[in-house]
Write an enzyme that holds these catalytic residues in place. Structure first.
Site, PDB file in Angstrom:
ATOM      1  N   LYS A   1      52.108 -23.205   5.340  1.00 19.97           N
ATOM      2  CA  LYS A   1      52.085 -22.787   4.173  1.00 19.97           C
ATOM      3  C   LYS A   1      51.245 -21.751   3.701  1.00 19.97           C
ATOM      4  CE  LYS A   1      52.461 -27.178   2.265  1.00 19.97           C
ATOM      5  NZ  LYS A   1      51.254 -27.841   3.400  1.00 19.97           N
TER       6      LYS A   1
ATOM      7  N   LYS B   1      41.789 -24.988  12.191  1.00 20.33           N
ATOM      8  CA  LYS B   1      41.919 -25.072  10.662  1.00 20.33           C
ATOM      9  C   LYS B   1      40.087 -24.432  10.357  1.00 20.33           C
ATOM     10  CE  LYS B   1      45.009 -26.607   8.015  1.00 20.33           C
ATOM     11  NZ  LYS B   1      45.612 -27.665   7.104  1.00 20.33           N
TER      12      LYS B   1
ATOM     13  N   LYS C   1      53.142 -22.606  14.451  1.00 22.35           N
ATOM     14  CA  LYS C   1      54.498 -23.505  13.870  1.00 22.35           C
ATOM     15  C   LYS C   1      54.192 -22.454  12.053  1.00 22.35           C
ATOM     16  CE  LYS C   1      51.960 -26.745  11.336  1.00 22.35           C
ATOM     17  NZ  LYS C   1      51.469 -27.811  10.304  1.00 22.35           N
TER      18      LYS C   1
HETATM   19  N1  AQP Z   1      56.806 -25.796  10.423  1.00 23.04           N
HETATM   20  C1  AQP Z   1      56.829 -27.285  10.540  1.00 23.04           C
HETATM   21  N2  AQP Z   1      58.215 -27.503  10.804  1.00 23.04           N
HETATM   22  C2  AQP Z   1      58.171 -29.242  10.981  1.00 23.04           C
HETATM   23  N3  AQP Z   1      57.526 -29.986  10.564  1.00 23.04           N
HETATM   24  C3  AQP Z   1      56.225 -29.082   9.148  1.00 23.04           C
HETATM   25  N4  AQP Z   1      55.696 -29.375   8.706  1.00 23.04           N
HETATM   26  C4  AQP Z   1      53.731 -28.925   7.941  1.00 23.04           C
HETATM   27  N5  AQP Z   1      54.810 -27.761   8.188  1.00 23.04           N
HETATM   28  C5  AQP Z   1      56.249 -27.980   9.313  1.00 23.04           C
HETATM   29  C6  AQP Z   1      55.516 -30.896   8.280  1.00 23.04           C
HETATM   30  O1  AQP Z   1      55.516 -31.054   6.755  1.00 23.04           O
HETATM   31  C7  AQP Z   1      54.314 -32.318   6.262  1.00 23.04           C
HETATM   32  C8  AQP Z   1      53.557 -31.898   5.380  1.00 23.04           C
HETATM   33  O2  AQP Z   1      52.434 -31.254   6.051  1.00 23.04           O
HETATM   34  P1  AQP Z   1      51.682 -30.659   5.001  1.00 23.04           P
HETATM   35  O3  AQP Z   1      51.698 -29.888   4.558  1.00 23.04           O
HETATM   36  O4  AQP Z   1      50.845 -32.081   4.528  1.00 23.04           O
HETATM   37  O5  AQP Z   1      50.679 -30.261   6.027  1.00 23.04           O
HETATM   38  P2  AQP Z   1      50.622 -29.410   7.117  1.00 23.04           P
HETATM   39  O6  AQP Z   1      51.399 -30.122   8.764  1.00 23.04           O
HETATM   40  O7  AQP Z   1      49.153 -28.911   7.847  1.00 23.04           O
HETATM   41  O8  AQP Z   1      51.066 -28.556   6.781  1.00 23.04           O
HETATM   42  P3  AQP Z   1      51.361 -27.063   6.510  1.00 23.04           P
HETATM   43  O9  AQP Z   1      52.466 -26.011   5.604  1.00 23.04           O
HETATM   44  O10 AQP Z   1      50.883 -26.452   8.048  1.00 23.04           O
HETATM   45  O11 AQP Z   1      50.770 -26.397   5.537  1.00 23.04           O
HETATM   46  P4  AQP Z   1      49.271 -26.037   5.680  1.00 23.04           P
HETATM   47  O12 AQP Z   1      49.224 -24.408   6.287  1.00 23.04           O
HETATM   48  O13 AQP Z   1      48.702 -26.159   4.132  1.00 23.04           O
HETATM   49  O14 AQP Z   1      48.240 -26.416   6.027  1.00 23.04           O
HETATM   50  C9  AQP Z   1      54.099 -32.739   7.814  1.00 23.04           C
HETATM   51  O15 AQP Z   1      54.839 -34.115   7.589  1.00 23.04           O
HETATM   52  C10 AQP Z   1      54.639 -31.763   8.454  1.00 23.04           C
HETATM   53  O16 AQP Z   1      54.403 -32.788   9.829  1.00 23.04           O
END
Ligand code: AQP
Length: 341
Positions: free
Chosen positions: A205, A119, A202
């Site tokens: 969002k 990030k 991955k």
């Molecule tokens: N692609 C994914 N596959 C499986 N699990 C996922 N999670 C996120 N993306 C995937 C799981 O969702 C939960 C919440 O995640 P988060 O929003 O707190 O943070 P993150 O992991 O950083 O998710 P994002 O979507 O990638 O958000 P941004 O883009 O804002 O950083 C966690 O349990 C995560 O494992």
């Protein structure tokens, strides 16, 4: 508050209100939260709004995404009476315990976190201090409830390991057995849903390309179009899952199909062996729409009454604080703070 770590299982997990919820968040997190609630485990679920502001969020938009995420929890099956559902910033113990953990954890531990490196990118000096300290707040989220199990996607495993390191160092430094060692719970077929544009990345969002992800609120036409355009290769599907070893995009799509249909990967391979993506993709779109459409419909209904969502979050925060307050008070006492009011 006894210092011996309790044996009672308790689940804690959170999701950031940082934009469009994706199919990855649903399969890797929300769906599994509901399964744990259904097993009758004491469960605490959190909209982690304080984590979200580690990168810039427009205040008005953030208020909306907090409510939208709360609606997604409920629409996916979280019952705010049986589980505790709240937003992090309403329970101040998260920030207070995180500060104590900032003084227990070492800066080098934070620099080693993959999520920070991803990030912050090349410009680490210019990222927020909060982004670096994020794992220490996450440790506080979990340990404030003496949670024993944390259902997460694979990407979060490193942060749970760090939570254990922080708990162990706190217990060791202060000579107590106060914080439990929480276990990550990473199971099922879709612990890592990949981007539709790049099968090695991955689904996220915050990916700048909306085509890379399926949002939980996408309508049927959008979902079908995104799956039609998803990157694949020219080969038909092989007979076995092993045959997809070097084909990350195809592997991801089959994985999503299996996770949503409830079939094993092998059964999906047997069903589509030798078929082209022009056959598989419409079938996949149908499975995705069938699962997400009722959830997004229910989310829309819930979002029509934001005051009710706020009431649910407020009530959840009160229940969360009832668990957190004595644990925080004891942590402060262990550290040596004087508390006279
Ligand atoms: N692609 C994914 N596959 C499986 N699990 C996922 N999670 C996120 N993306 C995937 C799981 O969702 C939960 C919440 O995640 P988060 O929003 O707190 O943070 P993150 O992991 O950083 O998710 P994002 O979507 O990638 O958000 P941004 O883009 O804002 O950083 C966690 O349990 C995560 O494992």
């Amino acid at each position: 508050m006894s210092d011996a770590a309790p044996r009672t299982p308790r689940v804690f997990s959170g999701i950031q209100p940082s934009g469009n919820l994706t199919l990855g968040n649903y399969l890797g997190a929300l769906r599994r939260f509901v399964e744990s609630q259904e097993r009758g485990v004491d469960s605490v679920y959190c909209v982690v709004d304080m984590h979200a502001i580690t990168v810039w969020q427009e205040p008005e938009k953030l208020r909306g995404t907090i409510r939208e995420l709360a609606a997604a929890f409920i629409a996916s099956g979280i019952d705010p009476e049986r589980s505790i559902l709240f937003n992090q910033s309403q329970v101040s113990g998260h920030a207070e315990l995180a500060w104590i953990f900032n003084c227990v954890a070492r800066i080098g531990w934070m620099y080693r976190m993959t999520q920070f490196k991803d990030k912050a990118g090349k410009n680490t000096e210019n990222s927020s201090l909060g982004l670096l300290a994020y794992p220490s707040l996450m440790a506080a989220d979990i340990l404030l409830y003496h949670a024993t199990h944390v259902p997460v996607g694979e990407d979060q495993k490193q942060h749970i390991e760090l939570t254990r390191d922080i708990a162990a160092k706190f217990n060791h430094d202060y000579g107590v057995d106060f914080f439990p060692m929480p276990e990550p719970v990473i199971e099922g077929t879709a612990t890592r849903v990949m981007s539709l544009r790049d099968g090695t990345k991955k689904m996220s969002k915050s990916d700048p390309s909306d085509q890379s992800r399926i949002n939980m609120t996408d309508d049927a036409d959008t979902i079908a179009a995104k799956i039609r355009k998803a990157r694949t290769d020219p080969e038909p599907l092989p007979e076995t899952w092993e045959g997809l070893a070097e084909r990350p995009e195809a592997r991801n799509l089959v994985n999503i199909y299996a996770a949503l249909s409830g079939e094993t990967r092998e059964a999906v391979m047997a069903q589509f062996a030798g078929k082209a993506f022009s056959v598989f993709k419409p079938a996949l779109a149908e499975v995705v729409v069938a699962r997400l459409a009722p959830i997004s419909g229910r989310m829309r209904d819930l979002l029509a009454d934001p005051a009710e969502i706020d009431r649910i979050l407020g009530r959840g925060a009160e229940r969360a604080a009832e668990i957190a307050d004595p644990i925080l008070a004891r942590a402060k006492e262990i550290v040596g703070f004087v508390q006279s009011r």
